[in-house]
Design an enzyme around this catalytic site. Structure first.
Site, PDB file in Angstrom:
ATOM      1  N   HIS A   1       3.172  -3.674  -5.154  1.00  0.00           N
ATOM      2  CA  HIS A   1       3.726  -4.240  -3.959  1.00  0.00           C
ATOM      3  C   HIS A   1       5.222  -4.240  -3.973  1.00  0.00           C
ATOM      4  CE1 HIS A   1      -0.068  -5.978  -3.495  1.00  0.00           C
ATOM      5  NE2 HIS A   1       0.029  -5.573  -2.215  1.00  0.00           N
TER       6      HIS A   1
ATOM      7  N   ASP B   1       7.706  -8.963  -2.825  1.00  0.00           N
ATOM      8  CA  ASP B   1       7.642  -7.442  -2.541  1.00  0.00           C
ATOM      9  C   ASP B   1       8.526  -6.795  -1.714  1.00  0.00           C
ATOM     10  OD1 ASP B   1       6.917  -8.789  -0.552  1.00  0.00           O
ATOM     11  OD2 ASP B   1       4.696  -8.342  -0.907  1.00  0.00           O
ATOM     12  N   GLY B   2       9.511  -7.635  -1.167  1.00  0.00           N
ATOM     13  CA  GLY B   2      10.596  -7.303  -0.559  1.00  0.00           C
ATOM     14  C   GLY B   2      10.377  -6.861   1.080  1.00  0.00           C
TER      15      GLY B   2
ATOM     16  N   HIS C   1       9.664  -9.438   3.471  1.00  0.00           N
ATOM     17  CA  HIS C   1       9.718 -10.567   4.170  1.00  0.00           C
ATOM     18  C   HIS C   1      10.550 -10.331   5.406  1.00  0.00           C
ATOM     19  CE1 HIS C   1       9.353 -14.497   5.377  1.00  0.00           C
ATOM     20  NE2 HIS C   1      10.566 -14.674   5.526  1.00  0.00           N
TER      21      HIS C   1
END
Length: 574
Positions: A217, A394-395, A397
């Protein structure tokens, strides 16, 4: 980078529209994902796989005879929502029951488990199995906490073949767990991936180096080493996986050398040349290996080696025929003829507005004002929240918070315009947030808003600051029950707890709600910043705990931003 898109916010929907058009004879769309174009025959267990998008062929590419009956498809790198999993599961299920399969990630576990419980309440026997093949994400003593990466493919294929053979639900679940117990994966990354619309990768790898123990991810590896020659990389992968060979396993294995997005087939074949020789030296017979892109991570450069240690049953099921858009083996002979689906999935009927008092309706309109401020704040902070989350996660948010808050605002506004009271407005907002955001934060925000709603009700003649404080406390309790996090675990709990405590204390001392909220927001912001010194104990950041030290938790940070946004719309007389 991911170059081709129209609108980054609709990338998954746009991708699915194209996929469904190309494979219209094989699959059909339902809310939340895809199912086979034919009905699941009576007596056949339905196998539904799923997770976030960005991993094609996983997950929608493996829907078809001999494999999955449906796939739940979330936003890029984001767990599908409970509603999505429920919708696809219900569309695929037959009288023989349903098995959900997904990787062992906090959001997937929560959302698929909640969907399972809802389906069971409706009389559909539903089970869940979470894949845990990634040996780099936790030590053997904590194998149950490991992530699911390319080993997903083995477990999905075995379970799908078992269901196709006519196994009952107990047996499909058993063999899926058995396949998971016999599957091990180790991966490396040479460069990170970029989300659609993003200008920078979620992580970078210095030239001449590689990340070891990557996620799928966009998470960076758990370690970093010099980039070796292909033969040396093959040896490292083989030795790493064989170090965890299951006790009692034989000498027959299957193998997947999986490309993650931009590592090309020719490179993989060079690595496989040495992998095959090393496995033979170890006395292992490789059955029906796969080399190619099976579980990807957008445009990540890297690869992983999966070994599944076979017995007679697992070998038969692994080698069984399958016919899906992205994966074909042999020729499937269906046990019974299946009818094509003719009726599109029906949307649920709108719920009638509950009776409410003028005071509750006024508070409902105030909730809408607060959500307007929150949605604006999240849109402005999307990039920064994504950057924080990408340090050890996983960036996704920031994008999830934007989707969730904007959906919550639209639903709350519709409810308020229809004359709903505070409870109904908040429930509409919570359900929409959970359904559209997906992921861990989506289900948690949805649960918190719905729990707060129950404390406020629609029928109160008076609503005081103490009632608002009790609603906040109810939201906190719901988060802890559902997510299992405790103070100090580096989650949004670490910010919401001090906010709730400060708000309650000030209101008890006679401070007005607006002033108390502002002071509580300051405590929340300080607590969120203090999470920078904590090591994550739960969630996707846990395998990269050390890397996260020095960076605040993304969930705690966004919560503090939301509290500040609401503070800005609270008038002194509230």
């Amino acid at each position: 980078m991911t170059r081709l898109y129209d609108d980054p916010s609709t990338f998954t929907d746009d991708m699915l529209a194209g996929f469904l058009d190309v494979y219209r004879d094989d699959v059909t769309g339902v809310p939340g994902g895809v199912v086979r174009a034919t009905e699941t025959p009576p007596g056949k267990v339905a196998v539904v796989v799923g997770g976030g998008s960005g991993h094609y062929p996983a997950f929608c590419g493996v829907v078809g005879p001999g494999f999955a009956d449906g796939a739940v498809v979330g936003n890029v790198f984001t767990s599908p929502s409970t509603q999505d999993a429920y919708s696809v599961g219900k569309a695929a299920a037959s009288d023989a029951g349903l098995l959900f399969l997904t990787g062992n990630y906090a959001g997937d576990v929560m959302n698929f488990t909640l969907a399972k419980e809802r389906l069971c309440q409706e009389g559909i026997d539903t089970r869940t199995v979470f894949v845990t093949d990634d040996i780099a994400s936790a030590p053997p003593s904590e194998a149950h906490t490991r992530r699911g990466i390319a080993g997903d493919f083995v477990v999905f294929k075995v379970a799908g073949a078992a269901a196709e053979e006519g196994y009952d639900l107990d047996e499909v679940e058993r063999v899926a767990r058995h396949a998971n117990d016999r599957t091990r994966t180790l991966g490396v990354a040479f460069d990170g991936c970029t989300l659609p619309g993003g200008t920078e990768p979620l992580f970078t790898v210095p030239a001449g180096r590689m990340g070891v123990g990557l996620g799928i991810h966009g998470e960076p590896g758990v370690g970093e080493e010099a980039l070796p020659r292909a033969a040396d990389l093959a040896r490292q992968l083989v030795e790493g996986v064989l170090a965890e060979k299951p006790a009692g396993s034989g000498n027959r294995v299957t193998a997947i050398l999986n490309g993650l997005g931009t590592t090309k087939y020719e490179e993989l074949f060079v690595v496989w040349r040495t992998v095959a020789a090393l496995l033979a030296e170890e006395g292992l017979q490789v059955v029906a290996p796969e080399v190619g892109e099976l579980v990807t991570s957008l445009d990540m450069a890297g690869c992983s080696l999966t070994l599944a240690f076979l017995d007679e049953e697992l070998e038969r099921l692994w080698c069984a025929p399958a016919d899906t858009p992205a994966y074909r083996r042999g020729r499937v002979q269906p046990r019974t003829a299946a009818a094509r689906r003719t009726e599109p999935a029906q949307a649920e009927a709108a719920t009638a507005v509950s009776p409410s008092t003028p005071e509750s309706r006024a508070l409902g309109r105030a909730v809408v004002e607060g959500l307007e401020a929150v949605a604006t704040a999240m849109a402005e902070a999307e990039a920064e929240l994504g950057r924080i989350d990408a340090v050890a996660g996983d960036g996704d948010h920031g994008r999830g918070m934007v989707k969730g808050s904007s959906a919550a605002l639209a639903a709350a506004r519709d409810a308020a315009d229809a004359g709903a009271g505070a409870r109904s407005v908040l429930v509409a907002a919570g359900e929409a947030w959970a359904a559209k955001a997906g992921g861990t934060s989506g289900v948690l925000w949805g649960a918190a808003l719905c729990a707060a709603a129950e404390r406020l009700g629609d029928d109160r003649e008076q609503i005081a600051g103490a009632d608002v404080s009790a609603a906040v406390r109810a939201g906190l309790d719901a988060l802890q029950r559902l997510g299992g996090a405790r103070p100090g675990d580096k989650t949004m709990i670490d910010a919401l707890g001090p906010f709730a405590d400060t708000l309650d204390g000030l209101l008890r001392d006679g401070t007005g709600l607006a002033a108390a909220w502002r002071k509580a927001t300051e405590a929340c912001e300080a607590a969120a910043q203090a999470t920078a010194q904590l090591r994550p104990q739960v969630g996707r950041a846990r395998p990269l705990a050390e890397r996260s030290v020095g960076t605040p938790d993304a969930g705690a940070t966004s919560l503090a931003m939301c509290a500040r946004a609401v503070s800005g719309v609270l008038s002194p007389d509230r």
